[in-house]
Design a protein around this motif. Sequence first.
Motif, PDB file in Angstrom:
ATOM      1  N   ASP A  15      40.521 -29.800 -44.944  1.00 56.37           N
ATOM      2  CA  ASP A  15      39.496 -28.925 -45.508  1.00 56.37           C
ATOM      3  C   ASP A  15      38.515 -28.529 -44.404  1.00 56.37           C
ATOM      4  OD1 ASP A  15      37.305 -27.774 -46.778  1.00 56.37           O
ATOM      5  OD2 ASP A  15      37.514 -29.026 -48.563  1.00 56.37           O
ATOM      6  N   ASP A  17      35.737 -26.966 -44.554  1.00 59.68           N
ATOM      7  CA  ASP A  17      34.344 -27.195 -44.937  1.00 59.68           C
ATOM      8  C   ASP A  17      33.943 -28.649 -44.679  1.00 59.68           C
ATOM      9  OD1 ASP A  17      34.007 -24.561 -45.730  1.00 59.68           O
ATOM     10  OD2 ASP A  17      34.595 -24.971 -47.810  1.00 59.68           O
ATOM     11  N   GLU A  20      33.617 -29.125 -40.897  1.00 56.37           N
ATOM     12  CA  GLU A  20      32.377 -28.518 -40.399  1.00 56.37           C
ATOM     13  C   GLU A  20      31.165 -29.370 -40.759  1.00 56.37           C
ATOM     14  OE1 GLU A  20      29.811 -24.326 -40.787  1.00 56.37           O
ATOM     15  OE2 GLU A  20      31.758 -24.558 -41.799  1.00 56.37           O
ATOM     16  N   LEU A  21      31.144 -29.877 -41.996  1.00 57.15           N
ATOM     17  CA  LEU A  21      30.032 -30.721 -42.444  1.00 57.15           C
ATOM     18  C   LEU A  21      29.919 -31.977 -41.603  1.00 57.15           C
ATOM     19  CD1 LEU A  21      27.837 -31.578 -44.524  1.00 57.15           C
ATOM     20  CD2 LEU A  21      29.698 -32.548 -45.898  1.00 57.15           C
TER      21      LEU A  21
END
Length: 243
Positions: A15, A17, A20-21
Amino acid sequence: MNVPTAPHILVIDDDPDVRELVVEYLGNNDMRVSAGESGRDLFDLFDRESIDLVLLDLRLPGEDGMLLARHLRDRAAVPIIFLTGRNEEADRVMGLELGADDYVTKPFSPRELLARVRAVLRRYQVQATLPERDSSRRAFRFAGWELNLRTRRLTSPSGAVVELSNGEFSLLSALCRAPQRILSRDQLLSMSRLHEGEVYDRTIDVQVRRLRLKVESDPANPLLILTERGAGYRLAADVETLY
């Protein structure tokens, strides 16, 4: 902000996202972070970089996260925290049996993830700086068994080599350091450095059950690793320490 001594974290998750988090949040908290999305990325990055801890998605598409972790353990004793979107007890237990250092269920709080990463890194740092007497030990012998602390292997009274997971080895080492003593689950968690923070008491129970399958002639009626009701567990054998 990255600094030269910052721990290097490797996150493997399909994933973008999530990647990146994790990269942004841990990076803003004095950690270096590398990221990938597959098992191939995991081993490519691990072989190229000096990695202090791996955050591994348990359910990568078309790949077995447990198998990837097992192969990684064969290469190095690196800490592993599993990331997964599933909150099933079977997955948690399977991860603990494999010797995972922690387990975080998605969606997770970045602050909680940071705390868990720091906690696992602290445990490994403590283990690396054990007193000289502890690090000079070569093996424990008990009831005909021998636990080699350098090869992390257990040899049976008949001479057969019994492979142990990281969790099983850590727990048996803790029991051998305090023979004939009743140790609570909290004491065993601390001594074996399996987990801390939000831990499942069953972590110890799972490892004890697996150890009994390997060292007891009748695991249902153990003679070596005894349960002390309401108190914890005890290694009912005299232990000889080899240097």
